[in-house]
Structure formats: C-alpha cells, structure tokens
Design a protein around this motif. Sequence first.
Motif, mmCIF file in Angstrom:
data_model
loop_
_atom_site.group_PDB
_atom_site.id
_atom_site.type_symbol
_atom_site.label_atom_id
_atom_site.label_comp_id
_atom_site.label_asym_id
_atom_site.label_seq_id
_atom_site.Cartn_x
_atom_site.Cartn_y
_atom_site.Cartn_z
ATOM 1 N N ILE A 56 0.753 -0.977 0.277
ATOM 2 C CA ILE A 56 0.121 -0.123 -0.029
ATOM 3 C C ILE A 56 1.159 1.603 -0.109
ATOM 4 O O ILE A 56 2.106 0.958 0.140
ATOM 5 C CB ILE A 56 -0.845 0.331 1.259
ATOM 6 N N LYS A 57 0.081 2.686 -0.065
ATOM 7 C CA LYS A 57 1.100 3.876 -0.720
ATOM 8 C C LYS A 57 -0.119 4.409 -0.082
ATOM 9 O O LYS A 57 -1.496 4.221 -0.782
ATOM 10 C CB LYS A 57 1.838 4.153 -2.217
ATOM 11 N N GLY A 58 0.289 5.442 0.111
ATOM 12 C CA GLY A 58 -0.788 6.873 1.200
ATOM 13 C C GLY A 58 -0.131 7.499 1.622
ATOM 14 O O GLY A 58 0.858 7.856 1.381
ATOM 15 N N ALA A 59 -1.183 8.435 1.752
ATOM 16 C CA ALA A 59 -0.703 9.774 3.003
ATOM 17 C C ALA A 59 -2.138 9.822 3.737
ATOM 18 O O ALA A 59 -2.901 10.210 3.214
ATOM 19 C CB ALA A 59 -0.716 10.754 1.837
ATOM 20 N N CYS A 60 -1.538 10.984 5.163
ATOM 21 C CA CYS A 60 -2.478 10.863 6.199
ATOM 22 C C CYS A 60 -2.087 12.219 6.308
ATOM 23 O O CYS A 60 -1.118 12.856 6.240
ATOM 24 C CB CYS A 60 -2.472 10.166 7.079
ATOM 25 N N SER A 61 -3.111 13.261 7.553
ATOM 26 C CA SER A 61 -2.368 14.161 8.533
ATOM 27 C C SER A 61 -0.996 14.241 8.130
ATOM 28 O O SER A 61 -0.298 15.186 8.775
ATOM 29 C CB SER A 61 -3.253 14.474 9.005
ATOM 30 N N HIS A 62 -0.177 12.798 9.549
ATOM 31 C CA HIS A 62 1.279 13.055 9.487
ATOM 32 C C HIS A 62 2.199 12.688 8.273
ATOM 33 O O HIS A 62 3.404 12.191 9.373
ATOM 34 C CB HIS A 62 0.759 11.238 10.780
ATOM 35 N N GLY A 63 1.972 13.133 7.585
ATOM 36 C CA GLY A 63 3.307 12.093 6.367
ATOM 37 C C GLY A 63 2.677 11.485 5.350
ATOM 38 O O GLY A 63 1.596 10.757 5.578
ATOM 39 N N GLU A 64 3.213 10.737 4.529
ATOM 40 C CA GLU A 64 3.088 9.822 3.069
ATOM 41 C C GLU A 64 3.472 8.394 4.454
ATOM 42 O O GLU A 64 4.435 8.829 5.182
ATOM 43 C CB GLU A 64 4.158 10.083 2.787
ATOM 44 N N PHE A 65 2.510 7.794 3.559
ATOM 45 C CA PHE A 65 3.569 5.694 3.326
ATOM 46 C C PHE A 65 3.145 4.805 3.374
ATOM 47 O O PHE A 65 2.451 5.322 1.863
ATOM 48 C CB PHE A 65 2.975 5.693 5.070
ATOM 49 N N ARG A 66 4.181 3.890 3.248
ATOM 50 C CA ARG A 66 4.292 3.064 2.322
ATOM 51 C C ARG A 66 4.034 1.200 2.952
ATOM 52 O O ARG A 66 4.857 1.603 4.025
ATOM 53 C CB ARG A 66 5.844 2.875 1.808
ATOM 54 N N GLY A 67 3.216 1.058 2.795
ATOM 55 C CA GLY A 67 3.811 -0.523 3.441
ATOM 56 C C GLY A 67 3.684 -1.758 3.177
ATOM 57 O O GLY A 67 2.616 -1.740 1.728
ATOM 58 N N VAL A 68 3.692 -2.750 3.480
ATOM 59 C CA VAL A 68 2.992 -4.668 2.712
ATOM 60 C C VAL A 68 2.608 -4.740 4.572
ATOM 61 O O VAL A 68 3.141 -4.629 5.389
ATOM 62 C CB VAL A 68 4.562 -4.636 2.671
ATOM 63 N N GLY A 69 1.962 -5.675 4.089
ATOM 64 C CA GLY A 69 1.235 -6.352 4.704
ATOM 65 C C GLY A 69 0.313 -7.822 4.155
ATOM 66 O O GLY A 69 0.402 -8.012 3.420
ATOM 67 N N GLY A 70 0.385 -8.041 5.763
ATOM 68 C CA GLY A 70 -1.240 -9.604 5.060
ATOM 69 C C GLY A 70 -2.648 -9.208 4.710
ATOM 70 O O GLY A 70 -2.712 -8.031 5.267
ATOM 71 N N PHE A 71 -3.054 -10.100 3.768
ATOM 72 C CA PHE A 71 -4.602 -9.953 3.271
ATOM 73 C C PHE A 71 -4.777 -11.202 3.032
ATOM 74 O O PHE A 71 -4.786 -11.556 2.024
ATOM 75 C CB PHE A 71 -4.038 -9.137 1.762
ATOM 76 N N HIS A 72 -6.412 -10.879 4.051
ATOM 77 C CA HIS A 72 -6.917 -12.328 4.164
ATOM 78 C C HIS A 72 -8.157 -12.420 3.707
ATOM 79 O O HIS A 72 -8.821 -11.466 4.019
ATOM 80 C CB HIS A 72 -6.501 -12.503 5.750
ATOM 81 N N VAL A 73 -8.252 -13.067 2.349
ATOM 82 C CA VAL A 73 -10.030 -12.468 2.581
ATOM 83 C C VAL A 73 -10.815 -13.901 2.810
ATOM 84 O O VAL A 73 -10.384 -15.231 2.468
ATOM 85 C CB VAL A 73 -10.124 -12.514 0.771
ATOM 86 N N ASP A 74 -11.925 -13.189 3.596
ATOM 87 C CA ASP A 74 -12.360 -15.292 4.001
ATOM 88 C C ASP A 74 -13.933 -14.947 2.989
ATOM 89 O O ASP A 74 -14.948 -14.343 3.887
ATOM 90 C CB ASP A 74 -12.642 -15.107 5.782
ATOM 91 N N GLU A 75 -14.012 -15.393 2.228
ATOM 92 C CA GLU A 75 -15.465 -14.867 1.808
ATOM 93 C C GLU A 75 -16.539 -16.217 2.210
ATOM 94 O O GLU A 75 -17.993 -15.023 2.855
ATOM 95 C CB GLU A 75 -15.494 -15.757 0.240
ATOM 96 N N GLU A 76 -16.450 -16.599 3.481
ATOM 97 C CA GLU A 76 -17.449 -17.368 4.117
ATOM 98 C C GLU A 76 -17.705 -17.028 5.250
ATOM 99 O O GLU A 76 -18.811 -17.407 4.812
ATOM 100 C CB GLU A 76 -16.535 -19.521 4.623
ATOM 101 N N HIS A 77 -16.803 -16.392 5.237
ATOM 102 C CA HIS A 77 -17.572 -15.715 6.845
ATOM 103 C C HIS A 77 -17.719 -14.328 6.105
ATOM 104 O O HIS A 77 -17.680 -13.669 7.410
ATOM 105 C CB HIS A 77 -16.885 -15.511 7.901
ATOM 106 N N LEU A 78 -17.325 -13.647 4.918
ATOM 107 C CA LEU A 78 -17.636 -12.602 4.919
ATOM 108 C C LEU A 78 -17.088 -11.394 5.376
ATOM 109 O O LEU A 78 -17.350 -10.139 6.044
ATOM 110 C CB LEU A 78 -19.120 -11.608 5.018
ATOM 111 N N ARG A 79 -15.377 -11.992 5.519
ATOM 112 C CA ARG A 79 -14.559 -11.107 6.280
ATOM 113 C C ARG A 79 -12.898 -11.132 5.711
ATOM 114 O O ARG A 79 -12.853 -11.633 5.403
ATOM 115 C CB ARG A 79 -14.580 -12.022 7.592
ATOM 116 N N LEU A 80 -12.897 -9.707 6.176
ATOM 117 C CA LEU A 80 -11.499 -9.175 5.207
ATOM 118 C C LEU A 80 -10.449 -8.874 6.155
ATOM 119 O O LEU A 80 -10.801 -8.303 7.509
ATOM 120 C CB LEU A 80 -11.982 -7.747 3.927
ATOM 121 N N ARG A 81 -9.722 -9.360 6.349
ATOM 122 C CA ARG A 81 -8.280 -9.264 7.374
ATOM 123 C C ARG A 81 -7.376 -8.476 6.640
ATOM 124 O O ARG A 81 -6.769 -8.839 5.928
ATOM 125 C CB ARG A 81 -7.944 -10.559 8.083
ATOM 126 N N TRP A 82 -6.230 -7.730 7.349
ATOM 127 C CA TRP A 82 -5.327 -7.815 7.178
ATOM 128 C C TRP A 82 -4.260 -6.955 8.540
ATOM 129 O O TRP A 82 -4.962 -7.526 9.339
ATOM 130 C CB TRP A 82 -4.956 -6.262 6.599
#
Length: 160
Positions: free
Chosen positions: A60-86
């Motif tokens: 991900i790449k973005g910016a907020c009121s505290h500055g710009e950021f880049r990150g790498v994370g986990g991204f888990h899609v659980d279709e059965e339970h309609l749940r997205l985790r990161w």
Amino acid sequence: MQMPVRFYWRVVEMSSYQSSTSVNADPHFIFEFIAKPENINRYVPCIESADLGMGDVIHIKGACSHGEFRGVGGFHVDEEHLRLRWDSRANLNYRGWIKVTPAEGHAEVALFLEFDPGMDLSANREFAHLLKEHPVSIQDEMGKALSHIKEICESALAAV
C-alpha cells in the motif's frame, strides 16, 4: 425502506477502535467490493494505491495528516464468513478487519483496528505517540471509510 446513516465507535483499549454502519445492499455485493485490493483506495481516504503481491501480501501507498507512508502487509479474504483481515509486516503491530453481517433487508458492516506498537524501537515510540495524541483522527478515518462503503455500494445498486 431507507435506513438512516448510523455510526458509532468506541475505544476498546488505548489502541483498539471499532465502528460500524448499516448498508442497504446485498452483503455479498458489499463484501465483493471491499475485498478487491483495487477498490481499497475508493473507500479508505488515506490510501492512494493497493496492489496484491504474491500470496496474501498487499503493498500500500498513501498519505495522512501525519505524512506519507508505504507498507507491506498481510491481506486475507474469508468469503465464507464475509470477513476481510489485514496486518502489518513491519515492526508496528497493526491489524484490522471488516466484517459484513447479513441483516433483514440490509447488511451491517463493522470495522475494527488494533495498534500495538510496543516501545522497543524509536520508530515504534513515535508511532505510539501519534496514536496517543490523535485517536480522533483514526476514528474520523474509520467513519469516512464506512461512509464511502455505504455510499458506493448503495449508489451502485440504485444504478442497476
């Protein structure tokens, strides 16, 4: 029947936040929208881009009121339970989830964030300071994300 816009949030712990709203759309339609990485920047105000890498990794790449950021994370899609985790793959112990729950004629969308930066590294101390000093901005961003999900999903269905 048009459901009123309703948001609530509460600070579960010093660094845990929860918010939810009702969305007048099919729960599976909502989940399909939020689970696509290319849509994240449409509903999370501070994210400029999100690209799925190998496996369950997201960049991900973005910016907020505290500055710009880049990150790498986990991204888990659980279709059965309609749940997205990161989660964060950096030193900052950050994780969250969105859960879509079917209800009579609408869906409830809940957003949960948890920050546990620890105090071992100087970068984590700065992150902890930001969380302590700016929890309202976190809650505001959560409210904006849920508003965007609601607006986009309800207007997409109205256009059909």
